[in-house]
Design an enzyme around this catalytic site. Structure first.
Site, PDB file in Angstrom:
ATOM      1  N   SER A 159      22.756  54.292  58.090  1.00  0.00           N
ATOM      2  CA  SER A 159      22.187  53.421  57.054  1.00  0.00           C
ATOM      3  C   SER A 159      22.262  54.105  55.691  1.00  0.00           C
ATOM      4  CB  SER A 159      20.730  53.093  57.374  1.00  0.00           C
ATOM      5  OG  SER A 159      20.651  52.516  58.649  1.00  0.00           O
ATOM      6  N   CYS A 196      31.022  32.494  59.116  1.00  0.00           N
ATOM      7  CA  CYS A 196      31.303  32.454  60.562  1.00  0.00           C
ATOM      8  C   CYS A 196      32.026  33.739  60.984  1.00  0.00           C
ATOM      9  CB  CYS A 196      32.203  31.272  60.904  1.00  0.00           C
ATOM     10  SG  CYS A 196      31.499  29.687  60.439  1.00  0.00           S
ATOM     11  N   THR A 205      23.155  57.704  66.107  1.00  0.00           N
ATOM     12  CA  THR A 205      22.359  57.814  67.338  1.00  0.00           C
ATOM     13  C   THR A 205      22.952  58.801  68.331  1.00  0.00           C
ATOM     14  OG1 THR A 205      21.566  55.564  67.129  1.00  0.00           O
ATOM     15  CG2 THR A 205      21.513  56.478  69.325  1.00  0.00           C
TER      16      THR A 205
END
Ligand code: ASP
Length: 335
Positions: A52, A273, A6
């Site tokens: 990606s 977690c 980005t």
């Protein structure tokens, strides 16, 4: 080392979607960089990509750029998309051995051309961290780290936890390497240091991505599970388990895992977690997994477990040795 992401993107006017753009465009938007007074050079991945599309071949290209120029610069900044930044940071930490110089990975949530961009600040601070020396004249940071918003984090301890916030990365199981505020406050106890007189960089380029990641969920079916474990060519499995490393005690589940382990597949247990670790013998549901030969990933992030397994499979052939190394810290990735 500009890989895309980005930070350097602009809007494609025909679709409205953000697409990677050139390094020149990025630099034109940050004229202040000149005021740092640094001797900068840059290398641009051809073409720059949305992260990606990142893959092991790109990791090797980044590692090679750093290795080829290692002696010429005090430090390296890698500009990268945030989506897979933690994977690249982890992979590079395993591939670049005996690193005595900073490799600071950064990017942004808003493109550098946007008025409210976080990219300008991230880029400038990353350059400052990459140039920082301690009192003895050594590089302050001697490892792969992610710089984002207010934190400098160990690369192989980081995960992207927000798709929205400027403060997008977290390191739940290891302290920050530095806090970025009005000044940059380093946490010296947390920074990696190497022993020995050999200061040369050693790079391992080979990784083997013949692995699968299996995320447990209540209702996971035997045929699906077996299908994943039986994928042709698979040499490693990252098994994402509940809580402190627990999984079902169903006979089919444990038998499928044992058969995979007996075939030489390395199965690594990491917790779903974000914070805490696998404690293999705390519950019966964890103990059984370890009794069939699943190795403990302790407090590895998923990103570090995946890239470490790929790295070890690229370097070694003995599953027992790979399993032992998965349980041992190579470059500060587990506690
Ligand atoms: N999709 C972008 C990328 O990872 C997201 C970003 O850079 O923040 O390249």
């Amino acid at each position: 080392v500009y890989t895309g992401g980005t930070i350097g993107m602009t809007e494609d006017l025909s679709t409205g979607a953000l697409v990677p753009f050139s390094f020149d465009h990025l630099m034109k938007n940050v004229p202040k960089i000149g005021r740092l007074g640094f001797n900068l050079d840059h290398v641009e991945m051809d073409p720059p990509i949305d992260s990606s599309n990142m893959n092991p071949a790109c990791w090797a290209r980044i590692a090679r750029v750093i290795a080829d120029r290692y002696e010429d610069f005090d430090g390296f900044v890698v500009l990268h998309g945030t989506d897979t930044m933690a994977y690249t940071a982890s992979a590079l930490s395993f591939m670049l051995h005996n690193l005595r110089k900073p490799v600071i990975i950064t990017g942004s949530q808003l493109p550098i051309g946007e008025v409210r961009t976080d990219g300008e600040e991230n880029l400038i601070t990353a350059l400052q961290v990459a140039a920082e020396k301690d009192r003895s004249g050594q590089q302050m940071v001697q490892e792969v780290a992610i710089l984002f918003e207010n934190s400098l984090l160990r690369g192989n301890r980081s995960t992207k936890h927000s798709a929205d916030n400027f403060d997008a990365f977290q390191s739940d199981n290891y302290p920050e390497l530095a806090r970025i505020g009005l000044g940059i406050t380093y946490n010296r106890d947390a920074l990696a240091r190497h022993e020995g007189d050999d200061t040369s960089l050693h790079v391992d380029y080979d990784v083997d991505s013949n692995i699968v990641v299996i995320d447990l969920f209540p209702g996971l079916r035997e045929d699906t599970f077996r299908h994943l474990l039986d994928c042709p060519g698979i040499r490693g499995v990252v098994l994402k388990t509940y809580g402190a490393g627990n999984g079902p005690t169903a006979e089919w589940f444990l038998r499928s895992l044992k058969e995979a382990v007996d075939r030489g597949v390395v199965v690594v247990n990491v917790t779903q977690c974000g914070n805490g670790c696998v404690i293999p013998y705390r519950y019966e549901t964890g103990r059984r997994l370890h009794n069939v030969g699943v190795v403990s990933g302790h407090d590895l992030t998923t990103e570090a477990a995946i890239t470490k397994l790929m790295y070890l499979l690229g370097q070694k052939s003995d599953p027992v040795e790979i399993g032992e190394l998965m349980e041992t810290s190579i470059c500060g990735e587990l506690s």
